[in-house]
Design an enzyme around this catalytic site. Structure first.
Site, mmCIF file in Angstrom:
data_model
loop_
_atom_site.group_PDB
_atom_site.id
_atom_site.type_symbol
_atom_site.label_atom_id
_atom_site.label_comp_id
_atom_site.label_asym_id
_atom_site.label_seq_id
_atom_site.Cartn_x
_atom_site.Cartn_y
_atom_site.Cartn_z
ATOM 1 N N HIS A 1 -13.876 -76.242 -25.933
ATOM 2 C CA HIS A 1 -14.070 -74.496 -25.867
ATOM 3 C C HIS A 1 -12.776 -74.371 -27.216
ATOM 4 C CE1 HIS A 1 -17.885 -72.900 -24.176
ATOM 5 N NE2 HIS A 1 -17.441 -73.858 -22.736
ATOM 6 N N HIS B 1 -14.744 -80.400 -20.802
ATOM 7 C CA HIS B 1 -15.614 -79.308 -21.463
ATOM 8 C C HIS B 1 -14.848 -77.660 -21.598
ATOM 9 C CE1 HIS B 1 -19.149 -76.678 -20.497
ATOM 10 N NE2 HIS B 1 -18.109 -75.837 -20.774
ATOM 11 N N GLU B 2 -13.961 -77.772 -21.059
ATOM 12 C CA GLU B 2 -12.890 -76.665 -21.017
ATOM 13 C C GLU B 2 -12.160 -76.497 -22.105
ATOM 14 O OE1 GLU B 2 -13.711 -74.170 -20.061
ATOM 15 O OE2 GLU B 2 -15.203 -74.844 -18.754
ATOM 16 N N GLN C 1 -13.153 -67.903 -24.384
ATOM 17 C CA GLN C 1 -15.064 -67.456 -23.173
ATOM 18 C C GLN C 1 -14.745 -65.771 -22.955
ATOM 19 O OE1 GLN C 1 -15.294 -70.171 -20.793
ATOM 20 N NE2 GLN C 1 -17.355 -70.397 -21.442
ATOM 21 N N GLY D 1 -15.928 -73.092 -14.002
ATOM 22 C CA GLY D 1 -14.198 -72.957 -15.056
ATOM 23 C C GLY D 1 -14.431 -72.240 -16.221
HETATM 24 ZN ZN ZN Z 1 -18.251 -73.444 -21.391
#
Ligand code: ZN
Length: 172
Positions: free
Chosen positions: A140, A136-137, A51, A46
């Protein structure tokens, strides 16, 4: 398609709050293609746009197991609609925190809505690894990295390790 550099902690851009996308344009699709290439090359399962230094609400993912055909998923402006509160621990890792793994507890199932690669609205339940990965993503997009859930000591240790590793890599 291109492989983009992945930002690692403690890069301050990773703390930025990502902005909603107005429409799924060719430009957004190009970014998603590049992000997918970048994720496959890393390799990871992912990746959020922030990022690669673009703080907008875009995520790519592929949860296909080894030996299975690729199954890319694209998420634009994802939102969580419902949460099943049972928490489940999972050993998480992150391309922005290379080589660090630790246990995070998250809701076992979440109902999400998002726009896909073609800008079509999708609403579905995510469970298992899919639930872990999308939460989790989506963290971000809020400027949260999984090590933020760990103790202060563990987090500091993780950042130190990553900084050392990145220096070593830069030195070749
Ligand atoms: Zn991550």
């Amino acid at each position: 398609m291109a492989i983009l550099p992945i930002l690692t902690v403690p890069n301050p851009i990773l703390k930025e709050i990502s902005k909603p996308v107005e429409a799924v344009t060719d430009e957004i699709r190009k970014l998603m293609d590049d992000m997918l290439d970048t994720m496959y090359a890393a390799p990871g399962i992912g990746l959020a746009a922030v990022q690669v230094g673009v703080p907008i609400n875009v995520i790519v993912m592929d949860l296909a197991r080894e030996g299975e055909p690729p199954a890319p998923k694209y998420f634009v402006n994802p939102e969580i609609l419902e949460i099943v509160d049972d928490l489940k621990p999972y050993d998480e890792g992150c391309l922005s925190v290379p080589d660090i793994y630790d246990t995070v507890e998250r809701p076992e199932r979440v109902k999400i809505t998002y726009l896909d690669y073609n800008g079509k609205s999708v609403t579905e339940w995510a469970e298992g690894l899919y639930a872990v990965c999308i939460q989790h993503e989506m963290d971000h997009l809020k400027g949260i990295v999984f090590i933020d859930y760990l103790s202060r000591l563990k987090r500091a240790r993780a950042v130190k390790k990553v900084v050392k590793f990145e220096k070593f890599k830069a030195a070749g």
